[in-house]
Write an enzyme that holds these catalytic residues in place. Sequence first.
Site, PDB file in Angstrom:
ATOM      1  N   CYS A 114       0.958  -1.167  -0.175  1.00 29.90           N
ATOM      2  CA  CYS A 114       0.013   0.046   0.097  1.00 29.90           C
ATOM      3  C   CYS A 114       0.504   1.345   0.096  1.00 29.90           C
ATOM      4  O   CYS A 114       0.348   2.310  -0.359  1.00 29.90           O
ATOM      5  CB  CYS A 114      -0.843   0.034   1.139  1.00 29.90           C
ATOM      6  SG  CYS A 114      -2.114  -1.260   1.048  1.00 29.90           S
ATOM      7  N   HIS A 249      -3.098   7.555   2.666  1.00 30.77           N
ATOM      8  CA  HIS A 249      -3.556   6.286   2.012  1.00 30.77           C
ATOM      9  C   HIS A 249      -4.803   5.900   2.757  1.00 30.77           C
ATOM     10  O   HIS A 249      -5.072   5.974   3.931  1.00 30.77           O
ATOM     11  CB  HIS A 249      -2.307   4.992   2.639  1.00 30.77           C
ATOM     12  CG  HIS A 249      -2.947   3.638   2.293  1.00 30.77           C
ATOM     13  ND1 HIS A 249      -3.498   3.323   0.845  1.00 30.77           N
ATOM     14  CD2 HIS A 249      -3.043   2.607   3.158  1.00 30.77           C
ATOM     15  CE1 HIS A 249      -4.013   2.223   0.889  1.00 30.77           C
ATOM     16  NE2 HIS A 249      -3.608   1.585   2.227  1.00 30.77           N
ATOM     17  N   ASN A 279      -9.919   0.553   0.339  1.00 27.69           N
ATOM     18  CA  ASN A 279      -8.601   0.509   0.161  1.00 27.69           C
ATOM     19  C   ASN A 279      -7.929  -0.143  -0.996  1.00 27.69           C
ATOM     20  O   ASN A 279      -8.234  -1.318  -1.271  1.00 27.69           O
ATOM     21  CB  ASN A 279      -7.796  -0.353   1.342  1.00 27.69           C
ATOM     22  CG  ASN A 279      -6.492  -0.216   1.498  1.00 27.69           C
ATOM     23  OD1 ASN A 279      -5.838   0.048   0.462  1.00 27.69           O
ATOM     24  ND2 ASN A 279      -5.833  -0.949   2.621  1.00 27.69           N
TER      25      ASN A 279
END
Length: 322
Positions: A114, A249, A279
């Site tokens: 990520c 994020h 996500n």
Amino acid sequence: MKRFAKVIGTGGYLPATIRSNEDISKRVDTSDSWIFERTGIKTRRIAGPEETAASMAEIAARQAIEMAGIEAGEIDLIIVATGSPDRVYPSTGCILQHRLEIQQCVAFDVQAACSGSIFAMSIADQYIKSGAADKVLIVGSEICSRLVDWTDRGTCILFGDGAGAVLLESTDEPGVLSTHIHSDGGFEDLLYCPNPQVATASGKDEKGVIHMRGNEVFKVAVNTLGRIVDETLAANNLDKSDVDWLVPHQANTRIIAATARKLKMSMDQVVLTLENQGNTSSASVLLAFNEAVRDGRIKRGQIVLLEAFGAGFTWGSALIKY
Ligand code: COA
């Protein structure tokens, strides 16, 4: 003359299919209210069977190229951040290069889960500052839906698909002010996705899906992102109040709110896309950045803090004067 990397274009792509919390609660024992309260997510996008990380990256990249008003052939370097590449090799970067009909440039992938977009931005910044490249395209593109175990309620509620892109160009005025990236491989077991073919060949009985100890990841993420904020501001001799926008994020609203509190920022200064995207791993920061640039929230001259945390663990930040 000092060289800086400046953002000259952004792009983003989300697949058409929407999967809601209600849809997921028909597959696993969960509910819309549980998911929304614990994560901030309501819906996420799911790529169609014909879509790949490279096909989505191409759409986001073309938007960034168009905004920048350059020809694709002017790009010196393409860096794609992805944990869901089309193939083990060639890299999704090479596949994207071909799709963009670029013959001459260098293209490769970075794998930092990520945090991939921040790692890509950091590499791009080094190439531009050193004079090794003038125009660098970075893309985060992910089909997380194909790495998720849709029977695991601890993970399937979180992830979505999409691609974000940023085009950077060398300039003599401050653009990217600093980047900070870190890795600690000691946390492998808290969040990982096996390569199923390699796992099977070596006799392991592991599914090629995301394995996560969510609660433990959560705690490390909150602490780590707090530290990266301090590191970034100190490196630039800036105060919390100097930051106009936080582009985090998009993993969990509670993690993001903790970082905003650390910065003494109101949530109005935080770009949130999580509710309707989930996500999207390495795509999330670039998708959020693109959205806020295109809708006019982020304006030229403003200071923007981008940050991410992911498997590895990896984490990092980029401070940009947009
Ligand atoms: N629906 C309903 N209940 C669920 C559930 C779901 N989707 N997922 C887990 N639960 C249950 C658990 O089984 C547990 O039940 P128990 O108490 O009977 O054992 C209970 O909810 C609490 O589980 P826990 O894992 O402690 O929940 P949490 O508050 O930590 O929330 C996450 C879970 C995954 C939402 C949260 O930990 C998180 O977001 N972590 C970070 C993940 C992340 O960001 N990963 C990517 C990093 S880039």
